[in-house]
Design a protein around this motif. Structure first.
Motif, PDB file in Angstrom:
ATOM      1  N   SER A   1       0.815  -1.216   0.000  1.00  0.00           N
ATOM      2  CA  SER A   1       0.000   0.000   0.000  1.00  0.00           C
ATOM      3  C   SER A   1       0.848   1.265   0.000  1.00  0.00           C
ATOM      4  O   SER A   1       0.314   2.367  -0.028  1.00  0.00           O
ATOM      5  CB  SER A   1      -0.897   0.001   1.247  1.00  0.00           C
ATOM      6  OG  SER A   1      -0.100   0.045   2.427  1.00  0.00           O
TER       7      SER A   1
ATOM      8  N   TRP B   1       2.517   2.329   2.444  1.00  0.00           N
ATOM      9  CA  TRP B   1       2.010   2.886   3.709  1.00  0.00           C
ATOM     10  C   TRP B   1       2.831   4.068   4.217  1.00  0.00           C
ATOM     11  O   TRP B   1       2.271   5.127   4.534  1.00  0.00           O
ATOM     12  CB  TRP B   1       1.985   1.754   4.751  1.00  0.00           C
ATOM     13  CG  TRP B   1       1.812   2.199   6.174  1.00  0.00           C
ATOM     14  CD1 TRP B   1       2.796   2.406   7.095  1.00  0.00           C
ATOM     15  CD2 TRP B   1       0.568   2.515   6.813  1.00  0.00           C
ATOM     16  NE1 TRP B   1       2.260   2.816   8.288  1.00  0.00           N
ATOM     17  CE2 TRP B   1       0.889   2.887   8.148  1.00  0.00           C
ATOM     18  CE3 TRP B   1      -0.752   2.518   6.413  1.00  0.00           C
ATOM     19  CZ2 TRP B   1      -0.095   3.257   9.078  1.00  0.00           C
ATOM     20  CZ3 TRP B   1      -1.729   2.881   7.345  1.00  0.00           C
ATOM     21  CH2 TRP B   1      -1.405   3.256   8.651  1.00  0.00           C
TER      22      TRP B   1
ATOM     23  N   LYS C   1       2.545   7.281   2.083  1.00  0.00           N
ATOM     24  CA  LYS C   1       1.215   7.888   2.148  1.00  0.00           C
ATOM     25  C   LYS C   1       0.923   8.453   3.529  1.00  0.00           C
ATOM     26  O   LYS C   1       0.299   9.499   3.677  1.00  0.00           O
ATOM     27  CB  LYS C   1       0.151   6.849   1.790  1.00  0.00           C
ATOM     28  CG  LYS C   1       0.139   6.494   0.302  1.00  0.00           C
ATOM     29  CD  LYS C   1      -0.883   5.400   0.002  1.00  0.00           C
ATOM     30  CE  LYS C   1      -0.886   5.074  -1.488  1.00  0.00           C
ATOM     31  NZ  LYS C   1      -1.677   3.864  -1.769  1.00  0.00           N
TER      32      LYS C   1
ATOM     33  N   TYR D   1       0.061  12.237   3.199  1.00  0.00           N
ATOM     34  CA  TYR D   1      -1.333  12.650   3.400  1.00  0.00           C
ATOM     35  C   TYR D   1      -1.514  13.475   4.666  1.00  0.00           C
ATOM     36  O   TYR D   1      -2.432  14.283   4.770  1.00  0.00           O
ATOM     37  CB  TYR D   1      -2.251  11.426   3.468  1.00  0.00           C
ATOM     38  CG  TYR D   1      -2.308  10.598   2.196  1.00  0.00           C
ATOM     39  CD1 TYR D   1      -1.703  11.033   1.013  1.00  0.00           C
ATOM     40  CD2 TYR D   1      -2.983   9.382   2.168  1.00  0.00           C
ATOM     41  CE1 TYR D   1      -1.754  10.271  -0.138  1.00  0.00           C
ATOM     42  CE2 TYR D   1      -3.045   8.613   1.023  1.00  0.00           C
ATOM     43  CZ  TYR D   1      -2.416   9.052  -0.122  1.00  0.00           C
ATOM     44  OH  TYR D   1      -2.467   8.296  -1.256  1.00  0.00           O
TER      45      TYR D   1
ATOM     46  N   ARG E   1      -6.954  13.114   1.926  1.00  0.00           N
ATOM     47  CA  ARG E   1      -6.696  11.684   1.883  1.00  0.00           C
ATOM     48  C   ARG E   1      -6.134  11.191   3.215  1.00  0.00           C
ATOM     49  O   ARG E   1      -5.523  11.956   3.964  1.00  0.00           O
ATOM     50  CB  ARG E   1      -5.709  11.357   0.760  1.00  0.00           C
ATOM     51  CG  ARG E   1      -6.328  11.527  -0.615  1.00  0.00           C
ATOM     52  CD  ARG E   1      -5.354  11.215  -1.719  1.00  0.00           C
ATOM     53  NE  ARG E   1      -4.270  12.199  -1.729  1.00  0.00           N
ATOM     54  CZ  ARG E   1      -3.213  12.114  -2.545  1.00  0.00           C
ATOM     55  NH1 ARG E   1      -3.122  11.116  -3.412  1.00  0.00           N
ATOM     56  NH2 ARG E   1      -2.270  13.034  -2.506  1.00  0.00           N
TER      57      ARG E   1
ATOM     58  N   VAL F   1      -4.701   7.258   5.212  1.00  0.00           N
ATOM     59  CA  VAL F   1      -4.590   5.801   5.241  1.00  0.00           C
ATOM     60  C   VAL F   1      -4.679   5.338   6.683  1.00  0.00           C
ATOM     61  O   VAL F   1      -4.143   5.989   7.590  1.00  0.00           O
ATOM     62  CB  VAL F   1      -3.280   5.273   4.592  1.00  0.00           C
ATOM     63  CG1 VAL F   1      -3.337   5.396   3.074  1.00  0.00           C
ATOM     64  CG2 VAL F   1      -2.066   5.986   5.149  1.00  0.00           C
TER      65      VAL F   1
ATOM     66  N   GLU G   1      -7.341   3.210   2.288  1.00  0.00           N
ATOM     67  CA  GLU G   1      -7.088   4.596   1.913  1.00  0.00           C
ATOM     68  C   GLU G   1      -8.423   5.256   1.607  1.00  0.00           C
ATOM     69  O   GLU G   1      -9.250   4.692   0.883  1.00  0.00           O
ATOM     70  CB  GLU G   1      -6.178   4.655   0.678  1.00  0.00           C
ATOM     71  CG  GLU G   1      -5.943   6.080   0.195  1.00  0.00           C
ATOM     72  CD  GLU G   1      -4.862   6.161  -0.884  1.00  0.00           C
ATOM     73  OE1 GLU G   1      -4.144   5.159  -1.068  1.00  0.00           O
ATOM     74  OE2 GLU G   1      -4.754   7.222  -1.513  1.00  0.00           O
TER      75      GLU G   1
ATOM     76  N   ALA H   1      -8.326   5.564   8.880  1.00  0.00           N
ATOM     77  CA  ALA H   1      -7.990   6.351   7.689  1.00  0.00           C
ATOM     78  C   ALA H   1      -8.732   7.682   7.713  1.00  0.00           C
ATOM     79  O   ALA H   1      -8.184   8.722   7.328  1.00  0.00           O
ATOM     80  CB  ALA H   1      -8.335   5.556   6.426  1.00  0.00           C
TER      81      ALA H   1
END
Lengths: 742, 742
Positions: free
Chosen positions: B413, B415, B418, B422, B431, B433, B597, B707
């Motif tokens: 992902s 991870w 992100k 994000y 966004r 996660v 996500e 998330a």
């Protein structure tokens, strides 16, 4: 032990049939009672000709009929266009030629009965009629022999020339016989949603239907699931024959993706389905003046119809049993089944024996008269006993109760007194008693040994109730009840805990057909095998706790013991040499003898049967009520064969295709029937059982004809003994003065 | 060996589903597609009250309605008026009292749908409404506890007072969830003609239905044959619940002697059938500053509804798994399920875990935030590994792939990137996660061990095709395909030779329910046991001939070898002490972690799921396509639970009883789902398989909520995360300046 000794006495009890209430109440679901959502009507377009070339077969117009969903001819069959049987000559649908009236040419499925009729009528067929062979002697002369067998023992031809022998000789004719099951053949096939098909129907032999359908559809056997519906009698007529409607319905179901019901009308069924073979039997039989049988020559001819189906094996059984249960040191049997352009004949209770036994026993009766001996005495003198050999050289080492059967039916019927007393009658209506006997090799024997084994699947539920599945079928004979008793006895559970399921090919391996009086022995032994495995799993848990069955099961379930097993039974090996007709044709034999008492009206030719004493050594009788039921049913069917049942044909077409013209006995025609069951145990059979399905019919007609002779002094060589034939024979008798010397 | 090594690689292949074509073409026959000749319409008169005394129940007028064939109330039940489940408190029909809206009071069978409606309306009932307990906290206060469990490990209360710990605390609420199977519950029952009944229907657990029907009718289990029809999903909703319509239909069938179809409408099904329990979970969780979990206190409360059904075992599983797949040395779990006057809740995929896992994982997410640690790092730090003990003291000696799962979903992902990237977003649509994890004890474990064993029945036909019957069911999950592969592998035959039958209680012993991700393991092992017996029978015949499968079978058939066997599987023993909540609760565990996500629109509160990376250690994956299918289906169902699914009630009545008001995800709502399957083999499982049915749903909602937190900085303590709840939480956030310090 799971159970107390007092519980282990289920064998021999008159347990009630679990399937009886539903049949009595009319709530049993026969094939026509079933319905599936969205099902179509299926039907068969049938040949009007006994023999013809199909010049043109055009289905375009039929396909265009509104409501018609599928039209299938031979060329649309995805698999093989053959019902796989002994010779695999029987097409699912006619290709290029039709070979008997009623042969299927096309099958149609439609939304309604009306659309089906319209669709069938719209199939365009142009036939070029060809000469038809309709007579078995002509067929023999033409060399149309499907199968032939022989028995050679000693030197029969030479022996029959001995000057010290009394020799009788005759030619005997027997007719078609209808199985006259309760419901006509019928099948409902439905796609199973995973590329296969489920076929429900009336049948004896689900594994035959499975092979037929799988072959036609080109599917693996496990994609073709056959489920037997309640079946109102089979008698052999639902042995191989249902494979055709099964394949027809399945073809239509797969083509349409819909359930298809294809159920024959009675007229259709009677016109095109299997029957007992007509036969001609020549017998030459010689004995010493003391009545010891020395030699027999038998020429046995069957009319097989257009396709072989089971004819070869029917002929084989008749051949092997041609001289009945007697010691005959010199024997020559020639037998043939010929191909004609008529409906294929096949299996029928007795399976090739009733024809030849009629002839042999009639000859024996004539021989007794010539010897001046009582027919009972003659038979006792020559009766097979332990240590004797059959005409195929099979030395009998066990389970031969034939003498006891003869003695007991004679005693029960008051044979000696009646024989003497009735001989003196001189009125218009005269009484007579006749005797005839037979034996029957239990199971499939040497010719069918690849079909011999049978399986059973036994599952015990947590509450101790038991589900049994076998590959043989309940066809009214009481299998479910008998196997319930065997399962209860072998598991040690109460019989009301046992349920025997309807036959379903997905439950057990191929267990062969439900024929040949093999069901009790084979499925019974398979159940015992499964039960032994389950008990072996239980014993370590329950030890010698003496727990009642249901508590013992509960304890095993608590201990997480798996209480289910498959059983398998394979009979002892048989051997047979087709070149000589010698060998152990069957694993063992049941024996039977009947005394029949009649009144013959010498002015009208009418015969009224007053009583039948029917004796059978069938080994241990698992359920006497059902044994008696088998005897009574077989006797009544034998009386129809003896007295009323025959078919009239014109150009190969059966004219009497209804019960108003094909005459079977009604309840009013049934005399008192006294069953005499002799138990000479067969050690390999379950609890000593042999088989009882067939013996009751075999030796009925010759006993009837012998009784007619006793009453009216006439010898009949042709069945049935209709009033016309009896009257003709009486008219042909020499005047009373001369007859007195006969 | 029967087969060449190259054939023996069926495990792990993406074999196509044999049941797919029919489902895709729409020709699969679901219960409503079946029809039986002469069948009647069955229906249930249901209580309009949540709690009332039945003062009068008069069926005379209903019986008089033309076309009505039977009216049955509690007092006409021939057997016991109870569906036998864990506590056997659930009546087949209400007696004296009704305890939830929709409870069955009478059942009616009639010729037509219209007559049925008229008959139902003509039943006269006088109710005396009574106060209803509709809130679980009130029920707890009133002492209406159906079952309670605990886990005690170390000294959680004491440890949580340690000053060096970071402690988070929260109370979480989860809603009802509908199973939303394809077709509503329905049964068609028909008398079997021998005093028993056959019930066809949509179900997961034929042996449960069998017990329910047998109990109500007072019949032995073998007189009650249950056949599963094509079932469009179960998810637990067809575990115990179908026993009620099964018993209703069977009662009517036996009373009328006719087939009775009793098929619920969607509205009826949604209003009265089983659901996921609403829950309230209090979590208190403490860790060191380095992020080592030290102690957890959990108080877990389920709303069981009016009857216990499966609530106690649902609660047990949630209790045992309350702290997820982590090392927590000090644990105190208190759990209770209470009785209210609402629809009984029961089994639902995850089985008591989704509620408590949502709470625990949400608390863990909050703890990570408080510790300033990445949620992945925190989980990795505490993840169970081989040699660790679960909170019930179960030392894990094998098959623990949790760390790999975490690492692989994180990698897949992206991870880390992100998570960092994000966190810096500041727009309207942001966004985020989130991560959550779970584990799941495979099979029934210590509490259900009496249901643990499973059987299989394997029959090989003469052409080598194979029929397999098991006691577990295909409910869309792919059992048929997976067991086909296991059968092929263990017999050494090609998979296309194998057919797995629909479930039928008459084929195998009670094999427990199709639940708890046990099917592959249990039925798979039972098949292997049966296959081993068959191969043992084959080996002496085929020796080392190297024959291909079908030829090897043909040779065995020729040698009259029986090729059928029952197999039985009993899992290794588990131990559990209810007094301490310590022991080996399950034989092994599957592990799972999801990264989700989302995009959250901070102005509307709308959450859009953009991707799910769903990782699972399920041991050997028999069929990756089906494994991915299970994952995708479970994730989607988890997204519905997380975001949209809930019931509104008034006076105990469910108001949203249609899919227009009960909102499940549509295909358009489904994000990209990436399955990550980690194979850490379970040696006792067939070819190393564990179970995969349930893990995919359990840890979805907490990952979604995490998330959302990552995106919008809000903590949600109540599911589902509807736009309203998200919007409310965003509104409640402190102004931006203060939030930056969070």
């Amino acid at each position: 032990m799971v159970n107390s000794p007092s519980q282990r006495t289920v064998i021999g009890q008159r347990l009630r049939r679990p399937d009886a209430p539903d049949k009595v109440k009319g709530t049993a679901l026969y094939i026509e009672d079933l319905d599936f959502a969205g099902s179509l009507w299926g039907g068969v377009l049938r040949s009007p000709h006994a023999h013809a070339r199909i010049r043109k077969l055009d289905t375009a117009r039929a396909r265009g009929v509104p409501g018609v969903r599928a039209v299938i001819t031979a060329k649309e069959i995805p698999g093989r266009n053959v019902i796989p049987m002994v010779q695999s000559d029987w097409p699912v649908l006619a290709q290029d030629f039709v070979r008997h009236v009623g042969e299927g040419v096309a099958v149609v499925a439609a939304d309604t009965r009306e659309a089906l009729a319209e669709g069938l009528a719209a199939v365009q067929v142009e036939y070029e009629p060809l000469p038809a062979l309709l007579d078995m002697e002509e067929a023999l002369a033409a060399g149309e022999v499907m199968a032939r067998y022989k028995v050679r023992r000693g030197e029969a031809s030479v022996a029959l020339t001995r000057s010290d022998l009394i020799v009788v000789e005759g030619t005997y004719q027997t007719p078609y016989q209808e199985h006259a099951y309760i419901e006509p053949n019928g099948m409902i096939a439905a796609p199973d949603g995973t590329g296969g098909v489920v076929v429900h129907g009336s049948m004896q032999c689900p594994f035959y239907v499975q092979k037929g359908v799988a072959s036609a559809l080109g599917l693996d056997l496990n994609r073709v699931r056959i489920v037997q519906t309640v079946t109102g009698g089979g008698f052999g007529g639902k042995e191989d024959a249902p494979s055709a409607p099964g394949a027809h319905a399945a073809l239509l179901a797969m083509a349409t993706g819909r359930p298809v019901r294809l159920i024959l009308t009675r007229e259709e069924d009677m016109a095109v389905m299997s029957k007992r073979h007509p036969a001609r039997v020549q017998v030459k039989l010689g004995a010493t003046r003391h009545g010891h049988l020395i030699a027999a020559e038998i020429d046995y001819l069957l009319d097989g119809g257009a396709y072989a189906t089971l004819s070869p094996v029917v002929l084989f059984r008749g051949t092997v049993h041609a001289c009945g249960p007697y010691r005959v040191p010199n024997v020559k049997v020639e037998s043939r089944v010929v191909r004609t352009h008529k409906v294929p004949c096949g299996a029928f209770r007795g399976f090739g024996e009733p024809q030849v036994v009629f002839a042999f026993e009639a000859a024996l009766d004539e021989l007794a008269e010539r010897l001046g001996q009582d027919p009972l005495v003659l038979r006792l003198k020559n009766a097979l006993q332990i240590g004797d050999e059959t005409i195929t050289g099979h030395r009998l080492s066990e389970s031969v109760g034939f003498r006891e059967v003869l003695e007991q039916v004679a005693a029960a019927s008051d044979w000696k007194r009646k024989r003497e007393e009735y001989a003196r009658e001189r009125g218009t209506v005269r009484r007579g008693v006749g005797l005839a006997a037979c034996y029957y090799g239990v199971g499939l024997g040497a010719m069918g040994k690849h079909l011999n084994p049978a399986g059973a699947n036994v599952v015990v539920a947590g509450d101790g109730s038991v589900t049994v599945a076998v590959g043989t079928t309940e066809i009214g004979q009481g299998m479910v009840t008998v196997l319930t008793q065997i399962a209860a006895e072998s598991l040690g559970c109460p019989p009301d805990a046992v349920r025997v399921m309807e036959a379903d090919t997905s439950r057990v391996p191929d267990s062969g057909p439900t024929v040949a009086s093999r069901t009790t022995v084979m499925s019974g032994n398979a159940i015992r095998d499964a039960a032994a495995k389950i008990r072996a799993a239980m014993e370590p848990v329950i030890a010698d706790s003496g727990l009642p069955w249901r508590e013992a099961v509960a304890l095993c379930v608590q201990k997480q013991i798996g209480l289910a097993a498959h059983g398998w039974a394979v009979p002892p090996a048989t051997t047979f040499d087709l070149a000589t007709g010698q060998g152990e044709a069957y694993v063992c034999y049941s024996f039977s003898a009947n005394v029949v008492e009649v009144e013959v009206d010498t002015e009208t030719g009418e015969t009224r049967v007053k009583g039948v004493w029917s004796g059978h050594d069938v080994g241990r009788v698992v359920n006497p009520t059902l044994g008696e039921g088998q005897v009574e049913g077989g006797v009544v069917q034998g009386l129809g064969y003896a007295l009323t049942e025959e078919h009239a044909l014109r150009d190969g077409r059966i004219l009497n295709d209804q019960f108003s013209t094909y005459i079977i006995p009604t309840p009013l025609d049934v005399p008192e029937i006294k069953s005499v069951l002799v138990e000479s145990p067969f050690p390999w059979g379950p609890y000593g059982a042999k088989g009882l399905g067939e013996t009751p019919i075999i030796a009925v007609a010759p006993a009837v004809v012998a009784a007619i002779h006793h009453a009216a002094r006439i010898r009949l060589y042709t069945l049935p003994a209709t009033p016309e034939r009896v009257w003709d024979a009486i008219r042909a008798l020499p005047p009373p003065g001369e007859a007195a010397s006969g």
